[in-house]
Design an enzyme around this catalytic site. Structure first.
Site, PDB file in Angstrom:
ATOM      1  N   ASP A 179      -7.463  -1.335   4.235  1.00 15.43           N
ATOM      2  CA  ASP A 179      -6.958  -2.408   3.383  1.00 15.43           C
ATOM      3  C   ASP A 179      -6.988  -3.770   4.079  1.00 15.43           C
ATOM      4  OD1 ASP A 179      -4.870  -1.941   5.052  1.00 15.43           O
ATOM      5  OD2 ASP A 179      -3.555  -1.102   3.524  1.00 15.43           O
TER       6      ASP A 179
ATOM      7  N   ASP B 265       0.882  -1.141   0.000  1.00 12.70           N
ATOM      8  CA  ASP B 265       0.000   0.000   0.000  1.00 12.70           C
ATOM      9  C   ASP B 265       0.941   1.217   0.000  1.00 12.70           C
ATOM     10  OD1 ASP B 265      -2.390   1.345   0.255  1.00 12.70           O
ATOM     11  OD2 ASP B 265      -2.191   1.489   2.431  1.00 12.70           O
TER      12      ASP B 265
ATOM     13  N   ASP C 279      -1.138  -0.661   5.999  1.00 12.28           N
ATOM     14  CA  ASP C 279      -1.202  -0.099   7.342  1.00 12.28           C
ATOM     15  C   ASP C 279      -2.527  -0.419   8.011  1.00 12.28           C
ATOM     16  OD1 ASP C 279      -2.848   1.439   5.851  1.00 12.28           O
ATOM     17  OD2 ASP C 279      -1.968   3.362   6.396  1.00 12.28           O
TER      18      ASP C 279
HETATM   19  P1  ADP Z   1      -3.927   4.588  -0.271  1.00  9.44           P
HETATM   20  O1  ADP Z   1      -4.072   3.566  -1.317  1.00  9.44           O
HETATM   21  O2  ADP Z   1      -2.845   5.561  -0.619  1.00  9.44           O
HETATM   22  O3  ADP Z   1      -3.768   4.016   1.093  1.00  9.44           O
HETATM   23  P2  ADP Z   1      -6.776   5.162   0.132  1.00  9.44           P
HETATM   24  O4  ADP Z   1      -7.346   4.007  -0.601  1.00  9.44           O
HETATM   25  O5  ADP Z   1      -6.944   5.214   1.608  1.00  9.44           O
HETATM   26  O6  ADP Z   1      -5.263   5.487  -0.268  1.00  9.44           O
HETATM   27  O7  ADP Z   1      -7.462   6.490  -0.471  1.00  9.44           O
HETATM   28  C1  ADP Z   1      -7.394   6.733  -1.843  1.00  9.44           C
HETATM   29  C2  ADP Z   1      -7.711   8.179  -2.173  1.00  9.44           C
HETATM   30  O8  ADP Z   1      -9.030   8.488  -1.749  1.00  9.44           O
HETATM   31  C3  ADP Z   1      -6.827   9.183  -1.487  1.00  9.44           C
HETATM   32  O9  ADP Z   1      -5.656   9.446  -2.227  1.00  9.44           O
HETATM   33  C4  ADP Z   1      -7.727  10.390  -1.420  1.00  9.44           C
HETATM   34  O10 ADP Z   1      -7.697  11.080  -2.646  1.00  9.44           O
HETATM   35  C5  ADP Z   1      -9.108   9.813  -1.249  1.00  9.44           C
HETATM   36  N1  ADP Z   1      -9.490   9.750   0.164  1.00  9.44           N
HETATM   37  C6  ADP Z   1      -9.632   8.644   0.913  1.00  9.44           C
HETATM   38  N2  ADP Z   1      -9.983   8.933   2.164  1.00  9.44           N
HETATM   39  C7  ADP Z   1     -10.052  10.286   2.228  1.00  9.44           C
HETATM   40  C8  ADP Z   1     -10.327  11.213   3.267  1.00  9.44           C
HETATM   41  N3  ADP Z   1     -10.628  10.828   4.503  1.00  9.44           N
HETATM   42  N4  ADP Z   1     -10.303  12.532   2.962  1.00  9.44           N
HETATM   43  C9  ADP Z   1     -10.002  12.931   1.724  1.00  9.44           C
HETATM   44  N5  ADP Z   1      -9.714  12.121   0.719  1.00  9.44           N
HETATM   45  C10 ADP Z   1      -9.724  10.816   0.941  1.00  9.44           C
HETATM   46 MG    MG Z   2      -4.080   3.090   2.943  1.00 10.65          MG
END
Ligand code: ADP
Ligand code: MG
Length: 628
Positions: free
Chosen positions: A525, A331, A521
């Site tokens: 996920d 991730d 983390d």
């Molecule tokens: P990663 O794969 O980097 O762990 P996530 O799947 O958690 O990321 O989130 C993917 C995208 O969704 C983020 O890059 C962001 O653009 C958006 N996002 C997710 N959660 C939030 C949040 N709480 N506030 C704002 N944007 C969010």
């Molecule tokens: Mg994440």
């Protein structure tokens, strides 16, 4: 040494002292005219001194219908030898067998103790301030959430909480394997299991004792031993069928060849005695203890060595899977990058920057997502949760909420599309957080993350270990993903994934072959963690979901630990194999020699005890883990 081990040591010493002169006499090295029965009696004393418990266990085994075990093998073999007039050898076998037992029990005890010392994080009490200001020691179990407890220098923090007064340095080595002290002060979170090294702390507990970090870790470690690896289960099954087979084989060896000679009419002088003795030797040689003891010990020591470095592996089966990993998927946020986003710019906002941040931070106030925490930090002032209602977190998109009665949406392009809000794209590299207020676009906030210190090294270490493919899976924009992947040397990446897309991506990787590890983390996920061949959660001390879903838990968030965990598992499996091949090899040679009549009991027991000592010493090597 425990009391039991000491007694055994004394028994061995006494028996050896009694045995040697009698043996010298019986071999004619020291001249003394003793009748046969006197010799017998003189040998019987050391034999019983050193071996009475083995004889008793064998008898109990027969009584309980669990006949075939090592004690039975040894009893039959030694009594057989004595009955055939080989007094010296019978006693010697028992004596040396016990030397081996003593050694093994000391070694196992030592590694057990060193592991429990590492894991000695169970607090005995918590100090609670009473009304008159004095401290009372209470059972941590009885402390309610929200109580203020006092931790004095040198004490272990019993329950997770937040510091309300005082500052100090914490030793978190027992939790994370990290020996650098962590300085903390008011408002910092402290985890149970760490040791307060300098100041008096007042801590308001945020969890019950059994929900606290120390309890969860202990649970995990204690249960790990119960999840057996394939090799371990194989060994215990093997021992269950192997021992009876050996006994019947010995019986056959004692009876069949002489019978054959009898039928063919050969000379029978001394034949029965010869073959009976060979059968006894065969029994001694076949004793499987080296393998039976060293395999579980290796795994046990491997799990222990790993925990001493802050790597919790939930069972030896995972140690086995981990050693076969060929692809590692990551991730991004919180795993390769720190998850500490910094606001670098605010673009196209019709309202003031500070006001925009205030709305965004409030909308995010209930979320634990790294982005949310970063926006809250960037806002800097304390949040008034009463202003926020109707929070909806849409994973992979962002958040919508009502702040001061206005509908605020904070998230990525996908969220804007979903809500039908027209937005202005951002041309800078970085994570872009769009904000919409009451359905109207209110500009975007550009935030940027930093790579973790060891991210590059960690990926390089994995490639060095022979991991063929590294893949980064992220919900973030492609431009960001590409830059991060290039900077840390990850071979592949997939961007703009929703959590369910990540599961699909992992499934695709799984179909490509065996040995896929996913490192995350634990923040949205968890499904991926449990889907991969092996799920590794990092920095997981805070996240329950991650501890639940993962097979391996890295207690701090240093990505180098991934390679270290794989290294440990490989070493452990290598040692297990070495021991199995070595022990079985030596046994095979001895068996061959004894079948040819070239091995006597001295050789047999020497080989048995020798192999066992070497195998146990080798197994203990699993405890020692190099720092990367
Ligand atoms: P990663 O794969 O980097 O762990 P996530 O799947 O958690 O990321 O989130 C993917 C995208 O969704 C983020 O890059 C962001 O653009 C958006 N996002 C997710 N959660 C939030 C949040 N709480 N506030 C704002 N944007 C969010
Ligand atoms: Mg994440």
């Amino acid at each position: 040494m425990t009391k039991k081990q000491k007694t055994l040591l004394y028994r061995i010493l006494v028996a050896a002292v009694l045995f040697v002169p009698v043996y010298l006499i019986s071999e004619g090295i020291v001249k003394a005219d003793l009748p046969r029965w006197a010799l017998f009696c003189l040998f019987l004393i050391p034999y019983l001194t050193v071996g009475y418990d083995i004889l008793r266990k064998a008898a109990l085994g027969i009584k309980n219908k669990k006949v075939f075990d090592e004690c039975f093998l040894m009893t039959v073999a030694t009594m057989g030898a004595i009955a055939l007039g080989e007094y010296g050898e019978g006693v010697a076998v028992m004596l040396l067998y016990q030397v081996g037992e003593l050694f093994q029990s000391v070694a196992v005890g030592k590694s057990r103790r060193s592991i429990s010392a590492l894991m000695d994080i169970r607090p005995d009490y918590a100090n609670v301030e009473t009304d008159d200001g004095s401290l009372e020691k209470v059972d941590p179990d009885e402390v309610e959430v929200g109580t203020v407890i006092v931790v004095q220098p040198g004490e272990r923090i019993p329950i997770d909480g937040v510091v309300v007064a005082g500052s100090s340095a914490l030793d978190t080595a027992a939790l994370t394997g990290e020996s650098r002290p962590l300085s903390i002060s008011v408002d910092d979170t402290v985890l149970s299991g760490s040791i307060d090294m300098s100041g008096v702390l007042k801590v308001r507990t945020t969890a019950a004792f059994e929900e606290s970090t120390a309890s969860k870790i202990l649970d995990l470690v204690e249960n790990a031993a119960a999840r057996k690896s394939k090799s371990e289960t194989f060994i215990s099954k093997f021992a269950r069928i192997y021992t009876p087979i050996v006994c019947y084989a010995a019986l056959a060896l004692a009876v069949l060849p002489p019978l054959f000679l009898l039928l063919t009419g050969g000379s029978m002088a001394g034949v029965w005695r010869d073959w009976l003795l060979r059968a006894c030797t065969f029994l001694v040689i076949s004793c499987p203890c080296a393998v039976v003891i060293s395999v579980p010990l290796s795994f046990f020591a491997g799990l222990g060595g790993a925990s001493s470095r802050g790597i919790l592996i939930k069972g030896s089966n995972y140690l086995e899977t981990l050693s076969k990993v060929t692809t590692v998927a990551f991730d991004k946020t919180g795993t390769i990058t720190k998850g500490n986003f910094e606001v670098t710019a605010v673009h196209h906002s019709p309202i003031e920057e500070a006001a925009l941040l205030e709305l965004a931070a409030h909308a995010e106030c209930h979320s634990n997502h790294p982005i949310s925490l970063s926006l809250q930090r960037a806002y800097g002032k304390s949040l008034d949760m009463n202003r926020v209602t109707d929070v909806e977190e849409i994973s992979g998109h962002g958040i919508t909420a009502r702040v001061d009665g206005r509908t605020v949406a904070v998230g990525n392009e996908r969220l804007m599309n979903r809500l039908g809000v027209e937005f202005l794209p951002c041309h800078h590299v970085g994570t872009v957080i769009h904000v919409a207020v009451d359905g109207a676009y209110a500009g975007h906030i550009l935030i940027r993350d930093q790579l973790k210190e060891h991210a590059r090294e960690a990926v390089a270490a994995l490639h060095r270990l022979g991991v063929k493919r590294t893949v980064m899976l992220t919900g973030d924009r492609k431009a960001v993903a590409e830059q991060v992947a290039r900077e840390v040397g990850i071979t592949d990446f997939k961007a703009e994934l929703l959590p369910q897309d990540k599961v699909a991506a992992v499934e695709e990787l799984l179909s490509g072959g065996k040995g896929l590890a996913f490192v995350g983390d634990g923040i949205n996920d968890a499904p991926v963690l449990s889907r991969a061949d092996i799920g590794i959660a990092m920095g997981a001390l805070g996240s329950d979901a991650a501890i639940e879903a993962a097979d391996v838990v890295l207690m701090d968030d240093d990505p180098l630990k991934i390679a270290q965990a794989i290294g440990i598992s490989r070493k452990c499996l290598r040692i297990v194999k070495e021991n199995i091949y070595f022990a079985l090899g030596v046994k095979a040679v001895c068996l061959l020699l004894s079948a040819l009549g070239l091995a006597n009991m001295w050789l047999a027991i020497g080989a048995d005890v020798g192999v066992m000592i070497l195998a146990v010493l080798n197994a203990i090597r699993c405890l020692f883990v190099k720092r990367i």
